[in-house]
Design a protein around this motif. Structure first.
Motif, PDB file in Angstrom:
ATOM      1  N   PRO A 144     -18.485  -0.656  13.356  1.00 26.19           N
ATOM      2  CA  PRO A 144     -18.657   0.752  13.723  1.00 26.19           C
ATOM      3  C   PRO A 144     -18.009   1.666  12.678  1.00 26.19           C
ATOM      4  N   LEU A 145     -18.607   2.807  12.448  1.00 27.19           N
ATOM      5  CA  LEU A 145     -18.142   3.707  11.392  1.00 27.19           C
ATOM      6  C   LEU A 145     -16.695   4.138  11.563  1.00 27.19           C
ATOM      7  N   HIS A 146     -16.262   4.407  12.795  1.00 29.52           N
ATOM      8  CA  HIS A 146     -14.949   5.010  12.997  1.00 29.52           C
ATOM      9  C   HIS A 146     -13.785   4.045  12.776  1.00 29.52           C
ATOM     10  N   ALA A 147     -14.078   2.740  12.698  1.00 31.51           N
ATOM     11  CA  ALA A 147     -12.998   1.754  12.681  1.00 31.51           C
ATOM     12  C   ALA A 147     -12.594   1.303  11.282  1.00 31.51           C
ATOM     13  N   THR A 148     -13.304   1.725  10.250  1.00 27.31           N
ATOM     14  CA  THR A 148     -13.014   1.260   8.898  1.00 27.31           C
ATOM     15  C   THR A 148     -12.869   2.439   7.941  1.00 27.31           C
ATOM     16  N   GLY A 149     -12.191   2.187   6.822  1.00 30.26           N
ATOM     17  CA  GLY A 149     -12.039   3.249   5.830  1.00 30.26           C
ATOM     18  C   GLY A 149     -13.368   3.682   5.253  1.00 30.26           C
ATOM     19  N   VAL A 150     -14.205   2.712   4.847  1.00 28.78           N
ATOM     20  CA  VAL A 150     -15.512   3.069   4.296  1.00 28.78           C
ATOM     21  C   VAL A 150     -16.366   3.786   5.336  1.00 28.78           C
ATOM     22  N   GLU A 153      -9.987  15.723   7.579  1.00 32.14           N
ATOM     23  CA  GLU A 153      -8.994  15.357   6.569  1.00 32.14           C
ATOM     24  C   GLU A 153      -9.638  14.571   5.419  1.00 32.14           C
ATOM     25  N   VAL A 154     -10.608  13.749   5.743  1.00 32.07           N
ATOM     26  CA  VAL A 154     -11.326  13.007   4.703  1.00 32.07           C
ATOM     27  C   VAL A 154     -12.026  13.978   3.764  1.00 32.07           C
ATOM     28  N   ARG A 155     -12.690  14.973   4.322  1.00 29.07           N
ATOM     29  CA  ARG A 155     -13.389  15.948   3.479  1.00 29.07           C
ATOM     30  C   ARG A 155     -12.409  16.776   2.651  1.00 29.07           C
ATOM     31  N   ARG A 156     -11.233  17.027   3.184  1.00 28.62           N
ATOM     32  CA  ARG A 156     -10.241  17.845   2.477  1.00 28.62           C
ATOM     33  C   ARG A 156      -9.610  17.079   1.320  1.00 28.62           C
ATOM     34  N   THR A 157      -9.294  15.817   1.547  1.00 30.80           N
ATOM     35  CA  THR A 157      -8.552  15.041   0.545  1.00 30.80           C
ATOM     36  C   THR A 157      -9.439  14.202  -0.368  1.00 30.80           C
ATOM     37  N   GLY A 158     -10.651  13.906   0.071  1.00 26.84           N
ATOM     38  CA  GLY A 158     -11.530  13.060  -0.718  1.00 26.84           C
ATOM     39  C   GLY A 158     -11.328  11.578  -0.493  1.00 26.84           C
ATOM     40  N   VAL A 159     -10.425  11.206   0.401  1.00 27.03           N
ATOM     41  CA  VAL A 159     -10.203   9.800   0.731  1.00 27.03           C
ATOM     42  C   VAL A 159     -10.083   9.634   2.241  1.00 27.03           C
ATOM     43  N   ALA A 160     -10.427   8.436   2.706  1.00 30.28           N
ATOM     44  CA  ALA A 160     -10.287   8.094   4.120  1.00 30.28           C
ATOM     45  C   ALA A 160      -9.258   6.978   4.246  1.00 30.28           C
ATOM     46  N   LEU A 204      -4.467  -2.061   6.228  1.00 30.61           N
ATOM     47  CA  LEU A 204      -4.754  -0.632   6.041  1.00 30.61           C
ATOM     48  C   LEU A 204      -5.747  -0.513   4.897  1.00 30.61           C
ATOM     49  N   SER A 205      -6.728   0.360   5.056  1.00 36.37           N
ATOM     50  CA  SER A 205      -7.715   0.552   3.992  1.00 36.37           C
ATOM     51  C   SER A 205      -7.748   2.003   3.546  1.00 36.37           C
ATOM     52  N   VAL A 206      -7.995   2.179   2.249  1.00 35.87           N
ATOM     53  CA  VAL A 206      -8.162   3.502   1.654  1.00 35.87           C
ATOM     54  C   VAL A 206      -9.544   3.523   1.014  1.00 35.87           C
ATOM     55  N   ALA A 207     -10.353   4.507   1.353  1.00 33.62           N
ATOM     56  CA  ALA A 207     -11.746   4.542   0.905  1.00 33.62           C
ATOM     57  C   ALA A 207     -12.098   5.910   0.338  1.00 33.62           C
ATOM     58  N   ALA A 208     -13.143   5.932  -0.501  1.00 34.16           N
ATOM     59  CA  ALA A 208     -13.637   7.180  -1.075  1.00 34.16           C
ATOM     60  C   ALA A 208     -15.158   7.129  -1.133  1.00 34.16           C
ATOM     61  N   PRO A 209     -15.816   8.278  -1.032  1.00 33.38           N
ATOM     62  CA  PRO A 209     -17.281   8.307  -1.006  1.00 33.38           C
ATOM     63  C   PRO A 209     -17.903   8.178  -2.390  1.00 33.38           C
ATOM     64  N   VAL A 210     -19.085   7.597  -2.424  1.00 32.99           N
ATOM     65  CA  VAL A 210     -19.895   7.455  -3.636  1.00 32.99           C
ATOM     66  C   VAL A 210     -21.125   8.346  -3.489  1.00 32.99           C
ATOM     67  N   ARG A 211     -21.442   9.096  -4.537  1.00 29.89           N
ATOM     68  CA  ARG A 211     -22.524  10.083  -4.479  1.00 29.89           C
ATOM     69  C   ARG A 211     -23.690   9.721  -5.392  1.00 29.89           C
ATOM     70  N   ASP A 212     -24.891  10.166  -4.998  1.00 25.49           N
ATOM     71  CA  ASP A 212     -26.083   9.972  -5.822  1.00 25.49           C
ATOM     72  C   ASP A 212     -26.284  11.177  -6.741  1.00 25.49           C
ATOM     73  N   PRO A 213     -27.328  11.218  -7.556  1.00 17.67           N
ATOM     74  CA  PRO A 213     -27.495  12.331  -8.488  1.00 17.67           C
ATOM     75  C   PRO A 213     -27.510  13.716  -7.843  1.00 17.67           C
ATOM     76  N   ALA A 214     -27.939  13.798  -6.576  1.00 14.39           N
ATOM     77  CA  ALA A 214     -27.975  15.084  -5.887  1.00 14.39           C
ATOM     78  C   ALA A 214     -26.649  15.446  -5.243  1.00 14.39           C
ATOM     79  N   SER A 232     -13.686   0.886  -1.053  1.00 18.59           N
ATOM     80  CA  SER A 232     -12.362   0.870  -0.436  1.00 18.59           C
ATOM     81  C   SER A 232     -11.529  -0.281  -0.971  1.00 18.59           C
ATOM     82  N   VAL A 233     -10.224  -0.169  -0.774  1.00 17.51           N
ATOM     83  CA  VAL A 233      -9.297  -1.263  -1.019  1.00 17.51           C
ATOM     84  C   VAL A 233      -8.530  -1.483   0.278  1.00 17.51           C
ATOM     85  N   VAL A 234      -8.357  -2.737   0.649  1.00 14.07           N
ATOM     86  CA  VAL A 234      -7.663  -3.092   1.890  1.00 14.07           C
ATOM     87  C   VAL A 234      -6.379  -3.826   1.535  1.00 14.07           C
TER      88      VAL A 234
END
Length: 261
Positions: A142-148, A189-196, A207-217, A225-227
């Protein structure tokens, strides 16, 4: 007493494509090898229908049969999956950055994409002494349970986020976030800091720390993420490394921050 008329046979409820997909859907991470009987039972089909469909899929290459008589997903499906832009193609671009992140941390490194309300892992690098995780390529959580998952959910549309927060939030440890209001604050907080940061939500020692990956748009299409062990976690040290890896993958996909900040 007259018995009521029997309902429709299970084979007639679904369309022919639906029955074919049901056969393929009988396979999952816990059931990678199935007998014909198992396929029919898990797909909700009669044995004769399962036999006919399995034969057609085997002839096409979607299924293979081993020496024990059990069926497996065939290489033809792997060839098709390789064409998916969120599968092997994304993995190929991301792998050098994942390896760099692994070399910098020697901890579990993961790449994942979103599929509806779940996160699907498409790559995973593990160190010998890294903390144990319940993750493998193809695994879903489920999305809410992991950093990614948090990194991906935070960048969904507002309506999608609200629909997710309003639903049932599965719990895996005493630390899993199951309160919708708290989850909304975490996403902000994820949107503010750029990491989850997901702390002890799946296992109590990780504990995991994750960051989003973006496409050309500039659209978020994946997360890295790193765990690490919870007891040794240093989020301020890990966050820049994870952000750097995510930024490198995004650039590899064609994202340019000067065009889409």
């Amino acid at each position: 007493m007259v018995s009521p008329p029997a309902g429709p046979h299970p084979d007639t409820v679904r369309s022919a494509p639906g029955r074919l997909l049901a056969v393929l859907g009988a396979f999952d991470q816990e059931h990678p090898a199935l007998s014909l009987t198992d396929i029919g039972r898990r797909a909700g089909l009669s044995l004769s229908t399962a036999h006919r469909l399995v034969g057609a899929l085997r002839q096409w290459g979607a299924l293979e049969r081993d020496e024990r008589g059990l069926y497996h997903v065939g290489l033809r499906l792997w060839e098709l999956a390789a064409l998916a832009p969120r599968g092997p193609a994304l993995r190929q671009i991301a792998l050098p950055y994942l390896e760099d992140l692994y070399e910098a941390t020697h901890e579990n490194v993961q790449l994942a994409v979103r599929d509806g309300s779940e996160v699907v892992y498409i790559e995973w690098l593990s160190g010998r002494s890294a903390v144990g995780v319940h993750i493998r390529v193809g695994a879903r959580w489920p999305l809410h349970a992991t950093g990614v998952g948090l990194a991906l959910l935070a960048h969904c549309g507002v309506a999608e986020q609200e629909e997710y927060c309003a639903g049932a939030l599965a719990s895996f440890t005493p630390y899993t976030v199951t309160d919708a209001a708290r989850l909304r604050r975490m996403l902000a907080e994820v949107r503010r800091t750029g990491v989850a940061v997901s702390s002890r939500q799946v296992t109590e020692d990780a504990l995991s720390v994750a960051a989003p990956v973006r496409d050309p748009a500039g659209t978020v299409v994946a997360a890295v993420s790193v765990v690490v062990p919870y007891a040794d976690a240093q989020v301020p040290v890990l966050a820049p490394a994870v952000r750097l890896a995510a930024r490198g993958i995004s650039r590899g996909l064609g994202w340019r921050p000067e065009r889409h900040p």
